[in-house]
Design an enzyme around this catalytic site. Structure first.
Site, PDB file in Angstrom:
ATOM      1  N   ASP A  21      -9.818  -8.607   1.067  1.00  0.00           N
ATOM      2  CA  ASP A  21     -10.519  -7.533   1.790  1.00  0.00           C
ATOM      3  C   ASP A  21     -12.017  -7.833   1.901  1.00  0.00           C
ATOM      4  OD1 ASP A  21      -8.413  -5.947   2.533  1.00  0.00           O
ATOM      5  OD2 ASP A  21      -8.507  -4.650   0.780  1.00  0.00           O
ATOM      6  N   GLU A  54      -6.721  -8.228  -3.676  1.00  0.00           N
ATOM      7  CA  GLU A  54      -7.737  -7.508  -2.902  1.00  0.00           C
ATOM      8  C   GLU A  54      -8.912  -8.389  -2.478  1.00  0.00           C
ATOM      9  OE1 GLU A  54      -8.071  -4.516  -1.560  1.00  0.00           O
ATOM     10  OE2 GLU A  54      -6.009  -4.117  -2.116  1.00  0.00           O
ATOM     11  N   ASN A  81      -2.861  -4.725  -1.736  1.00  0.00           N
ATOM     12  CA  ASN A  81      -3.168  -5.524  -0.539  1.00  0.00           C
ATOM     13  C   ASN A  81      -1.920  -6.139   0.060  1.00  0.00           C
ATOM     14  OD1 ASN A  81      -5.082  -6.145   1.409  1.00  0.00           O
ATOM     15  ND2 ASN A  81      -5.288  -8.217   0.660  1.00  0.00           N
ATOM     16  N   SER A 102     -12.709  -1.513   2.283  1.00  0.00           N
ATOM     17  CA  SER A 102     -11.301  -1.161   2.419  1.00  0.00           C
ATOM     18  C   SER A 102     -11.087  -0.331   3.671  1.00  0.00           C
ATOM     19  CB  SER A 102     -10.859  -0.354   1.193  1.00  0.00           C
ATOM     20  OG  SER A 102      -9.595   0.233   1.421  1.00  0.00           O
ATOM     21  N   THR A 148      -3.389   0.541  -3.268  1.00  0.00           N
ATOM     22  CA  THR A 148      -2.950  -0.711  -2.642  1.00  0.00           C
ATOM     23  C   THR A 148      -3.054  -1.900  -3.587  1.00  0.00           C
ATOM     24  OG1 THR A 148      -3.299  -2.163  -0.722  1.00  0.00           O
ATOM     25  CG2 THR A 148      -5.269  -1.220  -1.706  1.00  0.00           C
ATOM     26  N   GLY A 197      -1.193  -0.207   5.945  1.00  0.00           N
ATOM     27  CA  GLY A 197      -1.220  -1.029   7.163  1.00  0.00           C
ATOM     28  C   GLY A 197      -2.560  -1.683   7.424  1.00  0.00           C
ATOM     29  N   GLY A 198      -3.344  -1.934   6.355  1.00  0.00           N
ATOM     30  CA  GLY A 198      -4.621  -2.626   6.548  1.00  0.00           C
ATOM     31  C   GLY A 198      -5.489  -1.887   7.549  1.00  0.00           C
ATOM     32  N   THR A 200       0.849  -1.190   0.000  1.00  0.00           N
ATOM     33  CA  THR A 200       0.000   0.000   0.000  1.00  0.00           C
ATOM     34  C   THR A 200       0.884   1.240   0.000  1.00  0.00           C
ATOM     35  OG1 THR A 200      -1.686  -1.156   1.242  1.00  0.00           O
ATOM     36  CG2 THR A 200      -1.810   1.232   1.284  1.00  0.00           C
TER      37      THR A 200
END
Ligand code: DON
Length: 291
Positions: free
Chosen positions: A143, A140, A121, A172, A119, A194-195, A101
């Site tokens: 997610d 992705e 992912n 997201s 991103t 960082g998710g 990301t």
């Protein structure tokens, strides 16, 4: 592409819950302030994980989740000095049956502002490159709630609202954010990699600056915590909690888990009429430049 602003909605929910507390007065990084912030994060993530999804597929109750009444309802369940187990906040979403990301923030001399996050992912996305084109394909799909009710790669336990369907966009945590002051002038520009820690890191940077009066550099480098409803734990950065604060939070009922660092979150803040750009000190590859 994720639904527009899905990270922003969760960020707004956290801020909205906290708006009635003077966390600035509780003391920077004090057990009391961290407790209230973590409880707001817990509740916002519980709602996100259960109710948000691609608006073309899911009727997201945004009016409800962003209402004063919802924020008040959440606050009513926050105990002043005790952690609420995540199991008490919402049922598990049920089943009906780096090279990852990148964020940049820009303010130019005319005052135009951009906050942009992109991103693929996980590391190198799906690990598949497009021959001759020089880019990797994302992964992705993680997610989504691939199996509603079961944790994804980031440990997020999400429900049917974010289940996979043809043509549907995954939820997201990306949260490119522009903060305006009460005169509608730009005060800060933020975003992160960082998710799920993106949302909570961006929140803390902004809160550090506004609630605790820290300069942008200190606001970005200050130790971070993260809470995402499930797993039911506060993640904190190595050496980021004093022994006394950790002990107090444990007494309140929190499970604490150490992590090397939380998120990669470069930050721009305005101090008077000056812009201060802050590279993320936790990671190489983050840069700040001024004209
Ligand atoms: O959109 C999301 O929430 C995730 N794809 C973000 C992944 C991410 O930030 C990975 N980087 N560290």
């Amino acid at each position: 592409m994720p639904p527009p602003s899905s990270g922003g909605v969760t960020l707004a929910m956290i801020a909205h819950i906290l708006e009635a507390y003077d966390i600035g007065k509780m003391g920077f990084q004090s057990p009391d302030a961290l407790h209230h912030v973590a409880e707001a994060m817990r509740r916002a993530y519980a709602a996100r994980n259960a109710k948000l999804g691609d608006p073309d597929f899911v009727k997201m109750p945004l009016d409800e989740l962003l209402s004063d009444a919802w924020a008040k309802e959440q606050r009513a369940t926050i105990k002043p000095d005790k952690a609420t187990p995540s199991s008490e906040i919402a049922s598990r979403p049920a089943s009906a049956n780096g090279p990852h990301t990148t964020h940049f923030s820009v303010v130019d001399e005319k005052g135009d502002v951009v906050a942009l996050t992109t991103t693929v992912n996980w590391w190198y996305g799906s690990g598949v490159t497009v021959k001759g084109c020089g880019f990797v394909l994302n992964n992705e799909m993680d997610d989504f709630a691939a199996v509603p009710g079961q944790a994804n790669g980031f440990g997020l336990v999400q429900g049917e609202a974010n289940a996979i369907a043809g043509g549907k966009r995954m939820l997201s945590s990306l949260a490119p954010t522009i903060v305006l002051d009460k005169d509608a002038k730009v005060l800060a520009v933020a975003g992160a990699a960082g998710g799920p820690t993106i949302i909570t890191a961006v929140f803390q940077e902004i809160s550090n600056m506004i609630d605790f009066g820290l300069d942008p550099g200190t606001a970005a480098s200050a130790p971070r915590i993260h809470m995402q409803h499930l797993p039911d734990e506060i993640v904190y950065e190595k050496d980021g909690l004093s022994e006394a604060t950790g002990k107090r939070l444990t007494e309140m009922g929190y499970t604490l888990k150490e992590r090397g660092h939380i998120a990669v979150a470069p930050f721009i803040g305005r101090v008077g009429s000056e812009w201060v750009g802050v590279a993320e000190p936790r990671r190489g590859g983050s840069l700040a430049a001024a004209p």
